[in-house]
Write a protein that holds these residues in place. Structure first.
Motif, PDB file in Angstrom:
ATOM      1  N   THR A  90       0.852  -1.189   0.000  1.00  0.00           N
ATOM      2  CA  THR A  90       0.000   0.000   0.000  1.00  0.00           C
ATOM      3  C   THR A  90       0.885   1.235   0.000  1.00  0.00           C
ATOM      4  N   ASP A 125       0.971   3.333   2.291  1.00  0.00           N
ATOM      5  CA  ASP A 125       1.412   3.513   3.669  1.00  0.00           C
ATOM      6  C   ASP A 125       2.291   2.331   4.060  1.00  0.00           C
ATOM      7  N   ARG A 176       3.263   1.286   6.760  1.00  0.00           N
ATOM      8  CA  ARG A 176       2.860   0.632   8.007  1.00  0.00           C
ATOM      9  C   ARG A 176       1.800  -0.419   7.778  1.00  0.00           C
ATOM     10  N   SER A 178      -1.177  -4.525  10.266  1.00  0.00           N
ATOM     11  CA  SER A 178       0.027  -3.729  10.438  1.00  0.00           C
ATOM     12  C   SER A 178       1.244  -4.492   9.933  1.00  0.00           C
ATOM     13  N   GLU A 226       5.319  -2.264  13.006  1.00  0.00           N
ATOM     14  CA  GLU A 226       4.540  -1.031  12.874  1.00  0.00           C
ATOM     15  C   GLU A 226       3.223  -1.120  13.628  1.00  0.00           C
ATOM     16  N   LEU A 261      -0.815   0.544  13.502  1.00  0.00           N
ATOM     17  CA  LEU A 261      -1.772   1.329  12.723  1.00  0.00           C
ATOM     18  C   LEU A 261      -2.440   2.395  13.577  1.00  0.00           C
TER      19      LEU A 261
END
Length: 348
Positions: free
Chosen positions: A14, A16, A18, A32, A36, A38
């Protein structure tokens, strides 16, 4: 890392870093990424699962199973999900897979992944470096695929999946470099040209019965003390201690006439546990019980934070092992440590 998944389940990246996205047909859920969070729901070492309120019931089971299998292979301590707003079918699915109510809120469900095969909460110690680097020590991590290691001036430990794939072996070589040593599962099959490090075996000891006790003579060491600590380590050889190892936790020392003569501190942090490491005493100060006192003082601090102390020791260091056992530590039957080495040349 091999993760058992149903046909059609895939993990995608993605925007992101994380977040990991899991897809099966029209269904999408998120979890996550290693190390990491979320949000504020999870603690270090846990994986957060996010299920959309409109996710179809059918593929959801396969997606949840894939996330749980991956979290388990990465030695996460738990998978946690906020169920508020989810369909009843999804909540029942989670509960059927062992997700139980958690103290963090009436709608929070968690699946505990810490239980070993013998029923004790020690599973994370089977791969302590991987559990630490995917948890509390993630800020010190360098990653390539599923392989993760501490920054080279922090620690020598590397987290390797229990059953490395062909890609994992390539990532180990690329991340660590020729000749590097690393811990592997006792049952892992090494590729052709890779060798076990002879004489590098070790044992693991746990301190569930060790309460520890503070020591009035012990002082907390700081970054300013690192040159002296490195000098003491060079003289006593307790195991690797690097310029930034002190950043991993509390290190205590005892000085005599201003000179550092003994120390011990913290290294790996599998969720719920803390490793005591770098236990050493200057040869001229041995026989005074300084190592014993510092181990108990470090253990006391670990207990004060709600964690349990544990240790690693070279299998040949019978004197240290006997000391730790007298203090209340016990060897784990599943704690044998095995090391392998990246080939010096690709054709080796």
């Amino acid at each position: 890392m091999t993760t058992p998944t149903a046909p059609g389940v895939r993990r995608t990246s993605t925007a992101d870093p994380r977040v990991e996205q899991w897809e099966a047909g029209p269904a999408v859920i998120h979890s996550s990424a290693p190390g990491e969070h979320l949000g504020d729901l999870t603690r270090a070492g846990e994986v957060e699962l996010r299920v959309a309120a409109d996710v179809p019931d059918g593929p959801t089971a396969d997606l949840v199973d894939a996330v749980v299998a991956t979290a388990s292979a990465r030695y996460a301590s738990a998978v946690v999900v906020e169920t508020a707003g989810l369909p009843d079918g999804v909540r029942r699915l989670l509960e059927g897979r062992g997700f139980a109510p958690d103290r963090r809120g009436p709608s929070v469900r968690a699946l505990d992944l810490t239980i070993a095969d013998d029923g004790t909460p020690t599973r994370l110690l089977d791969n302590a470096a991987l559990a630490s680097l995917n948890g509390a020590d993630s800020r010190f991590a360098e990653r390539r695929g599923e392989i993760v290691r501490y920054h080279p001036d922090v620690s020598v430990w590397t987290g390797v999946p229990d059953r490395p794939t062909e890609r994992d072996w390539a990532d180990i070589a690329a991340l660590l470099g020729p000749g590097a040593g690393f811990r592997v599962n006792p049952s892992a099959e090494l590729p052709s040209g890779w060798h076990e490090l002879a004489g590098a075996g070790g044992v693991q000891l746990t301190g569930e019965a060790v309460a520890g006790e503070p020591d009035p003579e012990a002082v907390r060491l700081t970054a300013e003390d690192v040159p002296e600590m490195l000098d003491l380590v060079a003289r006593t050889k307790p195991g690797p201690f690097l310029p930034r190892t002190i950043e991993l936790g509390t290190y205590l020392g005892i000085r005599r006439e201003g000179r550092l003569v003994a120390m011990a501190g913290e290294r790996l942090h599998p969720p719920g546990w803390t490793e005591i490491s770098a236990v050493c005493t200057d040869p001229g100060s041995r026989g005074q019980g300084l190592g014993r006192r510092l181990v108990l003082a470090v253990a006391h601090g670990i207990r004060e934070r709600g964690a349990t102390p544990m240790l690693h020791a070279a299998a040949t260091n019978t004197g240290a092992i006997a000391l730790y056992e007298r203090l209340g530590f016990r060897q784990r039957e599943r704690g044998a440590i095995r090391f392998a080495q990246v080939p010096q040349r690709p054709t080796e």
